[in-house]
Design a protein around this motif. Sequence first.
Motif, short mmCIF file in Angstrom:
data_model
loop_
_atom_site.label_atom_id
_atom_site.label_comp_id
_atom_site.label_asym_id
_atom_site.label_seq_id
_atom_site.Cartn_x
_atom_site.Cartn_y
_atom_site.Cartn_z
N SER A 45 -46.16 17.28 52.25
CA SER A 45 -47.89 16.45 52.68
C SER A 45 -47.16 15.61 53.59
O SER A 45 -47.64 15.61 55.35
CB SER A 45 -48.09 15.52 52.25
N LYS A 46 -45.54 15.33 53.59
CA LYS A 46 -44.96 14.80 54.79
C LYS A 46 -44.75 14.81 56.36
O LYS A 46 -44.49 14.70 57.04
CB LYS A 46 -43.60 13.64 54.80
N ILE A 47 -44.17 16.44 56.10
CA ILE A 47 -44.04 17.09 57.63
C ILE A 47 -45.57 17.66 57.72
O ILE A 47 -45.64 17.42 59.19
CB ILE A 47 -44.21 18.47 56.90
N ASN A 81 -50.48 9.87 43.26
CA ASN A 81 -50.80 10.74 42.17
C ASN A 81 -52.29 12.08 42.05
O ASN A 81 -52.89 11.40 41.03
CB ASN A 81 -50.53 9.74 41.03
N PRO A 82 -51.67 12.04 42.87
CA PRO A 82 -53.62 13.26 43.06
C PRO A 82 -52.89 14.69 42.46
O PRO A 82 -52.02 14.60 42.02
CB PRO A 82 -53.47 14.08 44.60
N GLN A 83 -54.61 14.78 41.93
CA GLN A 83 -54.29 16.44 40.74
C GLN A 83 -53.76 17.43 41.48
O GLN A 83 -54.16 17.16 42.90
CB GLN A 83 -55.55 16.22 40.45
N LEU A 84 -52.98 17.82 40.83
CA LEU A 84 -52.36 18.65 41.65
C LEU A 84 -53.61 20.14 42.84
O LEU A 84 -52.76 20.80 43.57
CB LEU A 84 -51.45 20.20 40.37
N LYS A 85 -54.43 20.02 42.43
CA LYS A 85 -55.80 20.99 42.50
C LYS A 85 -56.05 20.43 43.80
O LYS A 85 -56.17 21.44 44.89
CB LYS A 85 -57.07 21.00 41.51
N LYS A 89 -55.44 21.04 49.32
CA LYS A 89 -56.59 20.30 50.44
C LYS A 89 -56.32 19.40 50.82
O LYS A 89 -56.93 18.86 52.28
CB LYS A 89 -57.82 19.62 49.44
N LEU A 90 -56.14 17.90 50.32
CA LEU A 90 -54.60 17.35 51.07
C LEU A 90 -53.48 17.52 52.35
O LEU A 90 -53.82 16.86 53.07
CB LEU A 90 -54.47 15.71 49.48
N GLY A 94 -54.20 17.02 56.75
CA GLY A 94 -52.84 15.92 56.94
C GLY A 94 -52.18 14.94 56.42
O GLY A 94 -52.14 13.68 57.12
N ILE A 95 -52.91 14.94 55.13
CA ILE A 95 -52.25 13.43 54.55
C ILE A 95 -51.89 13.37 52.91
O ILE A 95 -50.66 15.03 52.65
CB ILE A 95 -53.76 13.64 53.63
N GLU A 96 -50.69 12.48 53.28
CA GLU A 96 -49.48 12.13 52.57
C GLU A 96 -50.08 12.26 51.52
O GLU A 96 -50.61 11.41 51.64
CB GLU A 96 -48.62 11.24 53.35
N THR A 97 -49.01 12.82 50.76
CA THR A 97 -48.86 12.86 49.04
C THR A 97 -47.80 11.73 48.48
O THR A 97 -46.40 12.44 48.88
CB THR A 97 -49.64 13.55 48.47
#
Length: 398
Positions: A45-47, A81-85, A89-90, A94-97
């Motif tokens: 997600s950072k990349i 802490n997004p759900q794994l599923k 999609k995030l 282009g959204i960092e988790t």
Amino acid sequence: MENNDIFSYIKAKEDAEKGKFEYTYLKDLSNRRFTKTKRALDLLSKIFKKRKKAEVIIIHGSKFMGSILLLNEKYNIIVLNPQLKDRIKLISNGIETMSTCKWDYELSESYKEFKLYNKENLLNAVLKEIDKYLNGKKCSLVIFGFDGLFLERAITKVAKENKIPTITIQHGLFQFVKPHINDGYFTDYFFTWGHYFKENYIKFGIQKEDKIKIIGYPFYTNNKRRFNLSKDIKVLYLGTISTNDEIRIESYKIANMINHVCQRLDIEFCYRIHPGEDLNRIKDYCTQINKFSCKNSLLQDFDAYDVIIGINSTAIVEATINNKIAVEMINKKFISNKYYEMGIAYKCECNENDLYDFFEQCKMNKIKPKINNQQYVYINENFNDDFLYEVRKVINSI
């Protein structure tokens, strides 16, 4: 702000004999493994993060996916802490988790001896890490889908000290007796479901009028589900999460009772697993239940079942909104949300006779779905746009 000020809800919970839930629930979260998969996805997600010349908004949780994607068009979004599923999609957008297992663990350790508030050094170390993170990301706003547990309150405390505005989106109902237990008491703004909640938040001193925004029910989808009940009704039970063994087992007993009534009436029954529940543990106690749902979305299960029955789940609200017969089970061991008082759901006591009569009425097509009252739960067809508008107002006011 003293640590005990913002964490004082713990004492209130203790007074209400609910205190250990927070500690044991947090401990359970911290013990969930930060798997290699999650670690790799956080790195990815950072990349793939698409950086913008705009403010950074940190969102705790990924329930509001539509709103997150809309905000992402203008702002730099980080989802904790997004759900794994939801992670794929995030990342694809282009959204960092970021997973917060380390903070969860350290916070649970800081309150390991539940009734002793003497682990200030460890607590302060966690707060310092959170401070470093928020400032390192140049965070401009924090949005919570729920702010009632240790981690959310710790982030809120640090955000306030750094003059970073915070928003809580209403997750469920609330208690009037102890205002500081409720979502939105400590955060700067509270986005609520409807006029009823706004009026009572003001009346009971939970939040100031100018800090409350009515934006409607955040989980609504505009799928229009037809009510087409036949004599072959199907019943869906909504599982509930608790780390208290007595409460958890009571929930299983309720599920077993409903299943037994359904068997007597030849009605199909399914237990919908709450994301925090353990299927194997449920099967140990619910040996007569044959059908479980743990992979379907909530709306997929709504499409498959006619009667949605639960104890204190917000999905009861969604059932009514989606034109289903919603039932709130009443049990003295559970705090009731009293959806039935708002006309959102039918009320049913936890005994077989009442339930048998209710299901029999359903089979005879004498029970219809409740009609949602917009004063309580406002169905906003433009929720995402209004949400974005209110967020922009908060950021522009900094």
